[in-house]
Design a protein around this motif. Sequence first.
Motif, short mmCIF file in Angstrom:
data_model
loop_
_atom_site.label_atom_id
_atom_site.label_comp_id
_atom_site.label_asym_id
_atom_site.label_seq_id
_atom_site.Cartn_x
_atom_site.Cartn_y
_atom_site.Cartn_z
N PHE A 11 0.85 -1.19 0.00
CA PHE A 11 0.00 0.00 0.00
C PHE A 11 0.88 1.24 0.00
CE2 PHE A 11 0.52 -1.33 4.39
CZ PHE A 11 0.63 -0.17 5.14
N PHE A 12 0.29 2.37 -0.38
CA PHE A 12 1.05 3.58 -0.68
C PHE A 12 0.43 4.77 0.05
CE2 PHE A 12 0.91 0.59 -4.14
CZ PHE A 12 2.23 0.46 -4.55
N THR A 13 1.30 5.67 0.54
CA THR A 13 0.82 6.91 1.16
C THR A 13 1.56 8.08 0.55
OG1 THR A 13 2.46 6.71 2.96
CG2 THR A 13 0.27 5.78 3.35
N GLY A 14 0.86 9.20 0.40
CA GLY A 14 1.47 10.41 -0.13
C GLY A 14 1.18 11.58 0.79
N ASP A 15 2.22 12.36 1.15
CA ASP A 15 2.04 13.41 2.15
C ASP A 15 2.17 14.81 1.57
OD1 ASP A 15 4.77 14.12 1.97
OD2 ASP A 15 5.34 12.88 3.67
N GLY A 16 2.10 15.79 2.46
CA GLY A 16 2.09 17.19 2.05
C GLY A 16 3.42 17.70 1.54
N THR A 17 4.51 16.99 1.80
CA THR A 17 5.82 17.40 1.28
C THR A 17 6.04 16.94 -0.15
OG1 THR A 17 7.04 15.43 2.00
CG2 THR A 17 6.75 17.20 3.63
N GLY A 18 5.15 16.06 -0.65
CA GLY A 18 5.33 15.49 -1.97
C GLY A 18 5.99 14.12 -1.95
N GLN A 19 6.23 13.58 -0.76
CA GLN A 19 6.87 12.28 -0.65
C GLN A 19 5.84 11.16 -0.71
OE1 GLN A 19 8.71 10.61 3.14
NE2 GLN A 19 10.56 11.12 1.99
N VAL A 20 6.16 10.12 -1.47
CA VAL A 20 5.33 8.91 -1.55
C VAL A 20 6.09 7.78 -0.86
CG1 VAL A 20 4.21 7.24 -3.08
CG2 VAL A 20 4.26 9.67 -3.70
N ARG A 21 5.41 7.08 0.03
CA ARG A 21 6.03 5.94 0.71
C ARG A 21 5.32 4.66 0.27
NH1 ARG A 21 6.84 9.06 6.06
NH2 ARG A 21 9.06 9.51 5.99
N VAL A 22 6.12 3.61 0.08
CA VAL A 22 5.62 2.29 -0.28
C VAL A 22 5.76 1.40 0.95
CG1 VAL A 22 5.81 0.35 -1.89
CG2 VAL A 22 6.46 2.66 -2.63
N TRP A 23 4.64 0.78 1.36
CA TRP A 23 4.61 -0.06 2.55
C TRP A 23 4.22 -1.48 2.16
CZ3 TRP A 23 5.64 2.45 7.26
CH2 TRP A 23 5.58 3.84 7.24
N ASN A 24 4.59 -2.41 3.00
CA ASN A 24 4.23 -3.81 2.78
C ASN A 24 3.55 -4.35 4.02
OD1 ASN A 24 4.04 -6.33 1.58
ND2 ASN A 24 6.07 -6.97 2.25
N SER A 25 2.38 -4.93 3.84
CA SER A 25 1.69 -5.59 4.94
C SER A 25 2.27 -6.97 5.11
CB SER A 25 0.19 -5.67 4.65
OG SER A 25 -0.49 -6.38 5.65
N VAL A 26 2.81 -7.24 6.30
CA VAL A 26 3.50 -8.51 6.53
C VAL A 26 2.85 -9.22 7.71
CG1 VAL A 26 5.70 -7.73 5.62
CG2 VAL A 26 5.20 -7.39 8.03
N ALA A 27 2.96 -10.53 7.69
CA ALA A 27 2.39 -11.33 8.77
C ALA A 27 3.19 -11.11 10.05
CB ALA A 27 2.40 -12.81 8.39
N VAL A 28 2.47 -11.01 11.17
CA VAL A 28 3.13 -10.88 12.47
C VAL A 28 3.67 -12.24 12.89
CG1 VAL A 28 2.83 -10.24 14.89
CG2 VAL A 28 1.59 -8.99 13.10
N PRO A 29 4.99 -12.36 13.16
CA PRO A 29 5.54 -13.67 13.53
C PRO A 29 4.96 -14.16 14.85
CG PRO A 29 7.17 -11.93 13.91
CD PRO A 29 6.01 -11.30 13.17
N THR A 30 4.73 -15.45 14.95
CA THR A 30 4.22 -16.06 16.17
C THR A 30 5.28 -16.94 16.78
OG1 THR A 30 3.28 -17.90 14.93
CG2 THR A 30 1.84 -16.03 15.35
N THR A 31 5.24 -17.06 18.09
CA THR A 31 6.21 -17.90 18.80
C THR A 31 5.53 -19.18 19.23
OG1 THR A 31 5.71 -16.79 20.89
CG2 THR A 31 7.53 -15.91 19.57
N THR A 32 6.29 -20.26 19.25
CA THR A 32 5.75 -21.55 19.69
C THR A 32 6.48 -22.00 20.95
OG1 THR A 32 7.31 -22.71 18.25
CG2 THR A 32 5.13 -22.21 17.36
N THR A 33 5.77 -22.69 21.77
CA THR A 33 6.39 -23.17 23.02
C THR A 33 6.55 -24.67 22.97
OG1 THR A 33 4.19 -23.31 24.03
CG2 THR A 33 5.45 -21.28 24.33
#
Length: 452
Positions: free
Chosen positions: A430-452
Motif C-alpha cells: 500500500f502507498f501513502t502520499g504526504d504534504g511534502t510530496g513524498q510517496v512511501r511504499v509499505w508492505n503488509s506482513v504477517a506478524v511472527p508467532t512464537t511456539t512453546t
Amino acid sequence: MDLDYNGGNTTNTNKRVFHRLGGGKSVNDTSNQHNHQHQQNQKVCYHWRAGKCNRFPCPFLHRELPAPPPHASVNGGGGGGGGAKRGFAGNDSSSFSGRRGGNSNYSNSWGRFGNKGDVRGVKRVSVEKVCNFWVQGNCSFGDKCRYLHSWSLGDGFSLVTQLEGHQKVISGIALPSGSDKLYTGSKDETVRVWDCQSGQCTGVVNLGGEVGCMISEGPWIFVGLPNVVKAWNTQTNADLSLNGPIGQVYALVVGNDLLFAGTQDGSILVWKFNAATYNFEPAVSLKDHKMAVVSLVVGANRLYSGSMDHSIKVWSLETLQCIQTLTDHTSVVMSLLCWEQFLLSCSLDQTIKVWAATESGNLEVTFTHNEEHGLLTLCGMHDPEGKPVLLCSSNDNSVHLYDLPSFSEKGKMFAKQEIRAIQTGPGGLFFTGDGTGQVRVWNSVAVPTTTT
C-alpha cells in the motif's frame, strides 16, 4: 501529454528497490527471513531506521521489537474471519468497495462495532511523536529518547521505499491494471510515472493545473484538474479531455459504466463511455449539494457523495436521483468508503461514522468513532490473515490502522506533513502520499508467532 522521460529534477535517491507488483519475493521479504534467523541479537538496525541500510544480509533487525504482551489475551475481540485473503484490489470480490466498486452482496456477520479487543503489535512509548532530531539525523538520546525513532508504530507492516520528486502535496495515487507503473498526482501540477521494478521515476506529465484527485479503472487513468478531467488509456495511449466541470475537480469514481466527478461548484458531472467512438459522452449533471463535492464512492448500486456543506447524499445508480441526505456530520465530509453493507465516512469534525440501512432502506449511524484531530482519508485493505483493516489519516500527520469491526488500533504511520492520499495494491503493498510530496511504499506482513 507533455512527458519528460528524464524524470524531471528527480534525484537518484531511491536505492532500495520495490519489485514488480504482485510478483516474487522482495528484498524486504528475504531480509525479514534473515532477521528471524538472527533474532538473538535483538537489536534494531540503526541504518534501517534511518531508511538507508545497504547491508545485505544485515545482522540486525529490520523491524521494531514487539511490545510485551498485554495482561489480556492478544487474540481477544475483533470478530470472525471473512473477507478475501488477497490484498484489496479493485476487481476482486473483497468486502471493500471503494474507488473501483466491488461486490456488495454481504450479510452482517461481524456483530457490533467498537468492541474492545485486539491490541497486538502496538509498541508503547511515552510520546507518540516522531523525534525531530532523529529526522535530522542527530538525536543524542538514542534508544533512551522518549520520542519515536521510526516512521511507524506497531508490527504487521513495514516501509519498503520512499519515492522523491514531487514538490507539493500528493493528491492521488493510481495503479492501472495491466501496467507495471505507479502513477502519482500532486498539487505541483504534475503526474509522475514510477517503474515498479526499479522504483525510479520514468516520466513526468506536466498538466498546467493542480491535480485535485486521480483514480484508475482498468487501463484508464482519470485526473481531476481545474475545469477539466483528463483521461488516459495506458494500453492504447488514448488521451482525452472531458470538459464541463466548473472549478477544481476534487473527487472521481467509476460505477455502472459511468464516470462521476465531484466539483468545486457543488455539481457531480456524469459521463458514459461510448465504445463505438472510444470517447466519454456527457450524460447528466447532478446538482443538489450547496458547496464543493470532495468525496465520492460507489457501492450497493448507490453513489455516495460527501461535501463541504457537511452532508452526504445518496444517489440511485439506476435513476441518478438523490434518494437520501445524511446530515450527522458537523464539518466537511472528507472521505467515504463502503465495507460490506456499511458506509463509512470521515470528517474534519474528528469522527468516523458507520452507517447501516434500516428496514425502511434509509441509512442511519450505527457507530461513531471519535478522534482528537480532523480526519482526511479512508482506505480499506486486508491483512495477511484476510482480516479487514481500516486506514485513516488525520491532520496531525499520522495514519491510524484499525481492525474492523472493533476499531482496535493496531498501528500508526507518521509523516512530516499530513497524508492526503492512500492507495492499496496487490501482494500486500500500500502507498501513502504526504504534504511534502513524498510517496512511501509499505508492505503488509504477517506478524511472527512464537511456539512453546
